[in-house]
Design a protein around this motif. Structure first.
Motif, short mmCIF file in Angstrom:
data_model
loop_
_atom_site.label_atom_id
_atom_site.label_comp_id
_atom_site.label_asym_id
_atom_site.label_seq_id
_atom_site.Cartn_x
_atom_site.Cartn_y
_atom_site.Cartn_z
N LEU A 296 0.85 -1.19 0.00
CA LEU A 296 0.00 0.00 0.00
C LEU A 296 0.89 1.25 0.00
O LEU A 296 1.75 1.40 0.86
N ALA B 152 -8.83 0.26 -1.52
CA ALA B 152 -8.49 -0.17 -0.16
C ALA B 152 -9.49 -1.21 0.32
O ALA B 152 -9.12 -2.15 1.03
N ILE C 32 -4.04 5.81 3.96
CA ILE C 32 -4.75 4.56 3.69
C ILE C 32 -6.12 4.65 4.37
O ILE C 32 -6.25 5.28 5.42
N GLY C 33 -7.13 4.05 3.77
CA GLY C 33 -8.41 4.04 4.48
C GLY C 33 -9.57 3.92 3.53
O GLY C 33 -9.40 3.95 2.31
N PHE C 34 -10.75 3.80 4.10
CA PHE C 34 -11.94 3.67 3.26
C PHE C 34 -12.47 5.06 2.88
O PHE C 34 -12.48 5.44 1.72
N ALA C 35 -12.88 5.82 3.85
CA ALA C 35 -13.48 7.13 3.57
C ALA C 35 -12.40 8.21 3.50
O ALA C 35 -11.37 8.12 4.15
N PHE D 30 -3.84 10.04 11.81
CA PHE D 30 -5.03 9.25 11.45
C PHE D 30 -4.94 8.76 10.01
O PHE D 30 -4.58 9.51 9.12
N GLN D 31 -5.27 7.48 9.81
CA GLN D 31 -5.30 6.85 8.47
C GLN D 31 -3.94 6.81 7.79
O GLN D 31 -3.86 6.76 6.57
N PHE E 56 -0.46 4.14 11.70
CA PHE E 56 -1.73 4.06 12.42
C PHE E 56 -2.37 2.68 12.22
O PHE E 56 -2.76 2.01 13.17
N TYR E 57 -2.42 2.25 10.98
CA TYR E 57 -3.06 0.96 10.70
C TYR E 57 -2.20 -0.22 11.14
O TYR E 57 -2.71 -1.29 11.46
#
Lengths: 309, 318
Positions: free
Chosen positions: A200, A209, A227-230, A247-248, A252-253
């Motif tokens: 990623l 994602a 990275i993330g959905f929204a 965040f994101q 973080f992930y």
């Protein structure tokens, strides 16, 4: 008034094509503001030598950095996007496509092909953020699906490097369907015990994602990638509060348990090769190190601001 | 509550009702006037609903009073036993599901549930699931697979919830995993978009051997409002966006994204829920009968083949 601000206020004096080639040779890292010799940046796989910031990576450079020299053989590029929805917003979709084609010299946001890594047979899919934000339409979904099928039929491990804002709006629900189509194609790889590894990079969001990028046997990420959905703006508008620091991002992930490891781009070549070798239960391959030339010329005296024509 | 474009219809309905009461309470005979107005009403309905714009369909798909997943479940199935929780984090009321019987046949049903009033909408987060909702759905899918029960899903969500906690708990991963799980199910899977099919959050429970859609439902990559916000930097251009996005049942049928468009009663499902539910039930039974002839691997192959064909592009001749 500081000296720097004084110079910033001056109108730009340098024009392209003048004898002063400074702007091409030297750049500035957006993260740490260090002066970076561009050639050194390239040799460092576009990772800032000072702070480790990962600049976006053109597909060609990415491939060069990953595979055994001269082994990449492109299989993608035999299909092209049409405009099934006859989508027009501020401009027709066909015009957007044309611009992306001109800019990248490609038909879509996925470059795929065969190669070897440490002598191991692999298939690679690399997404090109420069093509319409790496968004996934019918062509991209089909290229990835075909690559999965080809990897299965030729018994190759598959590495997918994601860089995408998500599904392509201009192809409506057809884009959405690519999320399922690609996922189906992974089954054959799985049944043959062929590794599927996803990398990623900045950014990997939305429908990409939330489908093939998330479900690698191993999922690694470059440092500090979004990275993330929204999207962050959507989240902010929904929850009406500030988003937490970091965040994101990849780290973080990793902390939340969704990414196996955040790995510096300069180590991908070695790391991915060894992963594939172990997952396919093969002896440890020797990975030839990338030649990174040293000794960039010293920065001009007085730095960028000190020299004026 | 009537939608903006339904207003002339409801106004006329009110007038007819008034005349009827007046006719009863007074000695004046109103039969002729009433008949005339009813004829006009019929024509007006026909005109309005045969020329719906895409944006009007979006409004119908979201209309208050439109049957929700639980309404369909209560009406179409018997013996519904709701099962709660994802066995990992919590219970997400935006997705419901459990065991039920469809004409006697035991099945697993999963539905995305919007609220029927404000209070319920808050409890159900307007039908926008968090990761635990998708995990619950996956648990129910596993159950269907394990016990060889057909899986019926009812899709109705503006999308997966775009919140901080949802992202923290891996929204993207759960959607991807749910899609993947559906590709592997060894049982018949029939998915129906009953209202809003909002992007990845919808697809997470919509990978079926059959994908059906109600006539006034919509299914898209992004909501018209968000699309407009991105393109025109103004959510108010949603009407324009809806037109461009080709998100209606008939549009989707053209691209083979859906296998059947299920007719809604005139005026939309919210005007005659019973009829809408009956139509869906008939369709479900029909498709289930077709799929029950296939063995486990054939069901997976059938589903894979269905999605393999989706996409529009052209081959470049060498």
């Amino acid at each position: 008034m500081t000296l720097e601000r004084f110079f910033r206020r001056r109108p730009p004096q340098q024009k392209e094509g003048t004898s002063d080639d400074l702007p091409d040779l030297w750049g500035k890292c957006p993260k740490c503001n260090a002066q970076v010799y561009n050639k050194e940046l390239e040799q460092n796989l576009r990772v800032c030598p000072t702070c480790g910031y990962h600049h976006r990576m053109p597909v060609k450079k990415r491939l060069e950095g990953l595979v055994d020299a001269g082994t990449f053989e492109q299989t993608s590029g035999k299909i092209r996007a049409t405009d099934p929805l006859e989508f027009v917003d501020t401009e027709p979709y066909t015009a957007r496509l044309e611009r992306s084609r001109k800019k990248t010299g490609r038909e879509g946001a996925v470059v795929a092909g065969r190669a070897t890594m440490g002598g191991l047979k692999v298939m690679l899919c690399v997404m090109d953020f420069e093509f319409n934000g790496g968004s996934m339409g019918s062509v991209e979904g089909e290229e990835i699906t075909r690559s999965m099928e080809l990897a299965a039929s030729e018994h190759r491990a598959l590495i997918l490097v994601a860089a995408s804002g998500g599904a392509r709006m201009q192809e409506g629900a057809l884009s959405l369907m690519q999320m399922a189509k690609t996922t189906f194609a992974l089954e054959e790889l799985a049944s043959l015990r062929l590794p599927y590894i996803t990398v990623l990079t900045d950014p990997t969001t939305g429908g990409v994602a939330a489908s093939f990028a998330a479900i690698g046997d191993v999922v690694i990420a470059e440092p500090d990638a979004l990275i993330g959905f929204a999207g962050q703006r959507v989240i902010q508008q929904t929850v009406r509060q500030n988003l937490p620091e970091g965040f994101q991002r990849s780290e973080f992930y990793e902390k939340k348990g969704f990414i196996d490891a955040v790995i510096d781009r300069r180590e991908h070549r070695e790391h991915l090769t060894q992963l594939i070798a172990m997952l396919t239960n093969q002896p440890r391959p020797e990975v030839t190190a990338l030649v990174i030339q040293a000794d960039p010329p010293k920065p001009p005296r007085g730095g960028l601001f000190g020299r004026r024509g | 509550m009537a939608l903006e474009f339904e207003k002339p219809i409801t106004d006329l309905e009110t007038r007819i009702a008034e005349l009827k009461t007046y006719g009863v309470t007074s000695a004046v005979d109103m039969t002729e006037e009433i008949a005339l107005l009813e004829k006009r009403l019929e024509r007006l309905r026909l005109e309005t609903f045969s020329t719906l714009t895409r944006w009007q369909r979006v409004q119908l798909a979201r209309a208050a009073g439109r049957p929700t997943a639980l309404d369909y479940i209560a009406n179409i199935f018997t013996d519904y036993q709701e099962l709660h929780g994802d066995r990992a984090y919590g219970e997400d009321a935006a997705i419901v599901g459990g065991l039920a019987r469809l004409e006697g046949r035991a099945v697993i049903v999963i539905g995305q549930q919007k609220g029927r009033d404000t209070k319920e909408n808050i409890a159900r987060n307007f039908g926008m699931a968090h990761p635990e909702g998708f995990r619950k759905a996956m648990r129910l899918m596993d159950m269907a697979d394990k016990f060889g029960l057909p899986l019926i899903t009812l899709v109705d969500t503006p999308g997966a919830y775009p919140g901080i906690a949802a992202e923290e708990r891996g929204q993207a991963w759960l959607i991807a995993q749910s899609i993947q799980k559906m590709t592997r199910l060894r049982v018949p899977v029939i998915c129906t978009v009953i209202g809003e099919g909002g992007s990845g959050g919808a697809l997470a429970v919509a990978v079926g051997n059959r994908v059906l859609i109600l006539e006034n439902a919509v299914y898209s990559t992004i909501s018209p409002e968000s699309c407009a916000a991105i393109i025109w930097r103004d959510a108010k251009e949603a009407e324009k966006a809806a037109e461009a996005m080709k998100l209606t049942a008939r549009d989707l049928e053209k691209f083979n994204i859906v296998d059947q468009v299920i007719t809604e009663p005139k005026g939309g499902a919210h005007n005659d829920p019973e009829a809408a539910m009956q139509n869906l039930k008939t369709a479900l039974l029909e498709h289930l009968a077709q799929l029950e002839g296939l063995d486990e691997s054939a069901l997976i192959r059938d589903r894979a083949a269905r999605f393999r064909k989706l996409g529009v592009f052209e081959e470049i001749s060498a």
